[in-house]
Write a protein that holds these residues in place. Sequence first.
Motif, mmCIF file in Angstrom:
data_model
loop_
_atom_site.group_PDB
_atom_site.id
_atom_site.type_symbol
_atom_site.label_atom_id
_atom_site.label_comp_id
_atom_site.label_asym_id
_atom_site.label_seq_id
_atom_site.Cartn_x
_atom_site.Cartn_y
_atom_site.Cartn_z
ATOM 1 N N LEU A 216 0.817 -1.210 -0.016
ATOM 2 C CA LEU A 216 -0.237 -0.164 -0.004
ATOM 3 C C LEU A 216 0.887 1.205 -0.069
ATOM 4 C CD1 LEU A 216 -2.631 -0.979 2.672
ATOM 5 C CD2 LEU A 216 -3.131 -0.696 -0.143
ATOM 6 N N GLY A 220 0.789 2.055 -3.677
ATOM 7 C CA GLY A 220 -0.468 3.132 -3.241
ATOM 8 C C GLY A 220 0.102 4.503 -3.467
ATOM 9 N N TRP A 343 -6.798 0.537 -0.933
ATOM 10 C CA TRP A 343 -6.509 0.823 -2.198
ATOM 11 C C TRP A 343 -7.009 1.844 -3.023
ATOM 12 C CZ3 TRP A 343 -2.292 0.125 -5.011
ATOM 13 C CH2 TRP A 343 -2.167 0.294 -6.405
ATOM 14 N N THR A 346 -6.071 5.264 -1.681
ATOM 15 C CA THR A 346 -4.804 6.182 -2.224
ATOM 16 C C THR A 346 -5.142 6.793 -3.574
ATOM 17 O OG1 THR A 346 -4.266 3.974 -3.329
ATOM 18 C CG2 THR A 346 -3.655 4.178 -1.135
#
Length: 400
Positions: A216, A220, A343, A346
């Motif tokens: 992430l 991300g 997700w 982001t």
Amino acid sequence: MTVTDKPFELKTVALAAFGPTLLFATGEGAILPMIPLIAADQGAGLGALGLIAAMIMVGELVGDLPSGALVQRLGERTAMIVASLVSVAGLLGCYFSTNPWVLGACVFVVGLSTAVFALARHAFITTSVPLRYRARALSVLGGLFRAGYFIGPFVSSLVLALSPEKRSVFLVHVGFALATLVLLLCTGDLGGADEGERRESRDGLLPTMSRHRGVLLRMGSCAALLGGLRASRNVVLPLVAVAAGLPASTTALIIGIAGGIDFALSYTSGQIMDRWGRLWAAVPSMTGLAIGHALLFAVTDVPTFAAVAMLLGLANGTSSGILMTLGADLAPQSGPAPFLGAWRFTGDFGQAAGPLIISGLTALAGVGLAGAGMGVLGLLGAGLLLRYTPRYVPRRPAMG
């Protein structure tokens, strides 16, 4: 992966995911241009108009995180149904509101419902579509969302031509949300993650983010940068046109043509990703968006503005569905919804931050240097994609 080898045709998810997406996005596209105008009629000052209009994006951003757990508990179809009902409640609140802050609060509720709806359809495609078809399915999904945003304003214009009451556009979205609800009820179970998988993976948001913090943070960041460039493009093109003194009608025509190119390439983006891999769409798109932003300082007349706008439309079109595809690739295949919620946060964070960065840089240094700054961020994002995508998404899907 449970869905890799199943026989599959894209039309099998048309009613379950594509139809509701187009209906819901068309309704939302119908209300977005009218929110600031309705807020102004209710007495909102100039400074508050932008805030009230942004509440739908704020609602989506806030809703991304808990929506993963909600979809995981309820299942994709039930979550979409709940999101449609909550959206109707928020829209009716907008219609009956007489205070701009009440209007903003109700718009925020609509944004929350949009986050749940979007994540549910994303999770459904992730768990139901074989890997070799995944990028094409998600690119079509992204293209339909763009199509709805394109069609929606024309629908609201038609309604306003028949009724002078601006608030009636909220009833337009109510109609589309109810049509979405009926379609979902008629399609039956979506067939995504089964109840056993949902029970096994019901870890909650914080454990999911902690377990996947590495991907992430790295991937991300790429998603946030791409989301920021996509969103800033919609803000910076009108600013550049104003700075160059271009006629409003010409500006609108060129931006409309660029949007048409963007939409036309939606399925092509998925074909590229499914045939050659995710990098072949992600890196050229990010690089093209970076170069297009960097070239904004050269816009002085209609031909240069048209060239830059077409480049940005081309680059954005080849990225259709890329963030959803990467999220689906990275997510655990058993119960992906909590990861997908983090997700999507982001990417949405980047979309919210991009216009703010452009506005701040424009105020400080002018629109040309603002575009150059976003171009540098775009090249940084392309470099990060080159480094981390092969590490986390090493697969090269074979095209069916």
